[in-house]
Write an enzyme that holds these catalytic residues in place. Structure first.
Site, PDB file in Angstrom:
ATOM      1  N   ASP A  32       3.972  -0.803  -8.864  1.00 13.34           N
ATOM      2  CA  ASP A  32       3.610  -0.004 -10.037  1.00 13.34           C
ATOM      3  C   ASP A  32       3.608   1.479  -9.656  1.00 13.34           C
ATOM      4  O   ASP A  32       3.390   2.330 -10.507  1.00 13.34           O
ATOM      5  CB  ASP A  32       2.192  -0.357 -10.496  1.00 13.34           C
ATOM      6  CG  ASP A  32       1.192   0.032  -9.417  1.00 13.34           C
ATOM      7  OD1 ASP A  32       1.312  -0.469  -8.290  1.00 13.34           O
ATOM      8  OD2 ASP A  32       0.312   0.885  -9.690  1.00 13.34           O
ATOM      9  N   TYR A  54      -1.624  -8.108  -8.244  1.00 13.14           N
ATOM     10  CA  TYR A  54      -1.589  -6.688  -8.615  1.00 13.14           C
ATOM     11  C   TYR A  54      -0.700  -6.468  -9.839  1.00 13.14           C
ATOM     12  O   TYR A  54      -0.994  -5.636 -10.692  1.00 13.14           O
ATOM     13  CB  TYR A  54      -1.093  -5.844  -7.432  1.00 13.14           C
ATOM     14  CG  TYR A  54      -2.203  -5.374  -6.520  1.00 13.14           C
ATOM     15  CD1 TYR A  54      -3.037  -6.281  -5.882  1.00 13.14           C
ATOM     16  CD2 TYR A  54      -2.423  -4.016  -6.306  1.00 13.14           C
ATOM     17  CE1 TYR A  54      -4.059  -5.857  -5.046  1.00 13.14           C
ATOM     18  CE2 TYR A  54      -3.444  -3.582  -5.471  1.00 13.14           C
ATOM     19  CZ  TYR A  54      -4.252  -4.502  -4.845  1.00 13.14           C
ATOM     20  OH  TYR A  54      -5.268  -4.086  -4.023  1.00 13.14           O
ATOM     21  N   ASP A  76       0.858  -1.193   0.000  1.00 14.89           N
ATOM     22  CA  ASP A  76       0.000   0.000   0.000  1.00 14.89           C
ATOM     23  C   ASP A  76       0.898   1.248   0.000  1.00 14.89           C
ATOM     24  O   ASP A  76       1.787   1.361   0.846  1.00 14.89           O
ATOM     25  CB  ASP A  76      -0.896  -0.002   1.238  1.00 14.89           C
ATOM     26  CG  ASP A  76      -1.868  -1.175   1.224  1.00 14.89           C
ATOM     27  OD1 ASP A  76      -2.291  -1.576   0.115  1.00 14.89           O
ATOM     28  OD2 ASP A  76      -2.184  -1.713   2.297  1.00 14.89           O
TER      29      ASP A  76
HETATM   30  N1  SAM Z   1       1.141  -8.408  -2.672  1.00 19.29           N
HETATM   31  C1  SAM Z   1      -0.172  -8.577  -3.250  1.00 19.29           C
HETATM   32  C2  SAM Z   1      -0.122  -8.333  -4.734  1.00 19.29           C
HETATM   33  O1  SAM Z   1       0.879  -7.780  -5.209  1.00 19.29           O
HETATM   34  O2  SAM Z   1      -1.064  -8.725  -5.434  1.00 19.29           O
HETATM   35  C3  SAM Z   1      -1.215  -7.668  -2.559  1.00 19.29           C
HETATM   36  C4  SAM Z   1      -0.987  -6.195  -2.684  1.00 19.29           C
HETATM   37  S1  SAM Z   1      -2.177  -5.233  -1.772  1.00 19.29           S
HETATM   38  C5  SAM Z   1      -2.008  -3.651  -2.448  1.00 19.29           C
HETATM   39  C6  SAM Z   1      -1.389  -5.041  -0.200  1.00 19.29           C
HETATM   40  C7  SAM Z   1      -1.671  -6.170   0.776  1.00 19.29           C
HETATM   41  O3  SAM Z   1      -0.887  -5.983   1.934  1.00 19.29           O
HETATM   42  C8  SAM Z   1      -3.124  -6.233   1.230  1.00 19.29           C
HETATM   43  O4  SAM Z   1      -3.610  -7.541   1.060  1.00 19.29           O
HETATM   44  C9  SAM Z   1      -3.072  -5.821   2.695  1.00 19.29           C
HETATM   45  O5  SAM Z   1      -4.075  -6.457   3.460  1.00 19.29           O
HETATM   46  C10 SAM Z   1      -1.674  -6.252   3.087  1.00 19.29           C
HETATM   47  N2  SAM Z   1      -1.088  -5.459   4.180  1.00 19.29           N
HETATM   48  C11 SAM Z   1      -0.998  -4.118   4.228  1.00 19.29           C
HETATM   49  N3  SAM Z   1      -0.362  -3.728   5.358  1.00 19.29           N
HETATM   50  C12 SAM Z   1      -0.053  -4.868   6.031  1.00 19.29           C
HETATM   51  C13 SAM Z   1       0.585  -5.120   7.269  1.00 19.29           C
HETATM   52  N4  SAM Z   1       1.010  -4.124   8.050  1.00 19.29           N
HETATM   53  N5  SAM Z   1       0.738  -6.407   7.659  1.00 19.29           N
HETATM   54  C14 SAM Z   1       0.295  -7.417   6.875  1.00 19.29           C
HETATM   55  N6  SAM Z   1      -0.324  -7.237   5.684  1.00 19.29           N
HETATM   56  C15 SAM Z   1      -0.499  -5.974   5.267  1.00 19.29           C
END
Ligand code: SAM
Length: 212
Positions: free
Chosen positions: A154, A193, A118
């Protein structure tokens, strides 16, 4: 990643504790025992729906992979993907990566993957970015001295921020790639993603960084 609550997720987590590990803090320093071998351990933070970790585990059977994911329904989807693939070199942790030092002992990990984390674009949210210096302090502690961080995104803003954050922390950049998909690389396992954004024609950035 927004994901509507899946009613089956609670049961899936309860019924698959050999894969989605409960009481994770009691396993600190014991992850090799958990896998039952001495293979290096790679950790993906924010595993999402598990495409990357399931693919990497298949491509590298001699490496153990740990995926960390906050979302319960999301980790259940990742779990079912890994289970269907029949992989035994993957464990998943349904926890917040903010507590990494409570999960892993010093030098326990060889590689940390940050895939499409994120971006938290607002300045006041900078400390939530997974490349903020407080996270880097934890990565340094748990990573083996020759270990590395591999980041794909990205998001140009997050990429630039992370490069600066790595350099300010004294990390050495061993790769900076501004268009990962410009050259075909069968070794590159795409995340969910990554598939989505590259299909829209967006460049994918990747860098690798080491503490020593
Ligand atoms: N890595 C995957 C991809 O590239 O398809 C998912 C990307 S998504 C934007 C970010 C993921 O990180 C989400 O599923 C979110 O729940 C998880 N996430 C964000 N902050 C986190 C944290 N502090 N601990 C564990 N998971 C986290």
């Amino acid at each position: 990643m927004r994901q509507r609550h899946k009613p089956w997720a609670d049961d899936f987590l309860k019924e698959n504790t050999q894969l989605i590990v409960p009481d994770v803090k009691t396993k600190k320093g014991k992850w090799k025992e958990m896998f039952g071998n001495d293979n290096p351990i790679h950790v993906e933070i924010g595993t999402g729906k598990g495409r990357f970790i399931a693919g990497m585990a298949e491509q590298h059977p001699d490496i153990n992979f740990i995926g960390i994911e906050l979302g319960k329904s999301i980790i259940a989807i990742a779990g079912s993907k890994v289970k269907n693939a029949g992989r035994y070199n993957v464990l998943l942790l349904h926890v917040d990566a903010a507590d990494l030092s409570e999960l892993f002992a010093e030098n326990e990990i060889s590689v940390i993957y940050l895939n499409f984390s994120d971006p938290w674009p607002k300045k006041r949210h900078a400390k939530r970015r997974l490349t903020f210096h407080t996270f880097l302090e934890q990565y340094e502690r748990i990573l083996h001295p020759e270990g590395e961080i591999v980041l794909k995104t990205d998001n140009q803003g997050l990429f630039e921020y992370s490069l600066v954050s790595f350099c300010q922390f004294g990390l050495e950049l061993t790769e900076v790639n501004l268009d990962l998909h410009s050259v075909e690389d069968p070794e590159n396992i795409m995340t969910e993603y990554e598939e989505r954004f590259s299909a829209k024609g967006q460049p994918i950035y990747r860098c690798r960084a080491q503490f020593s």
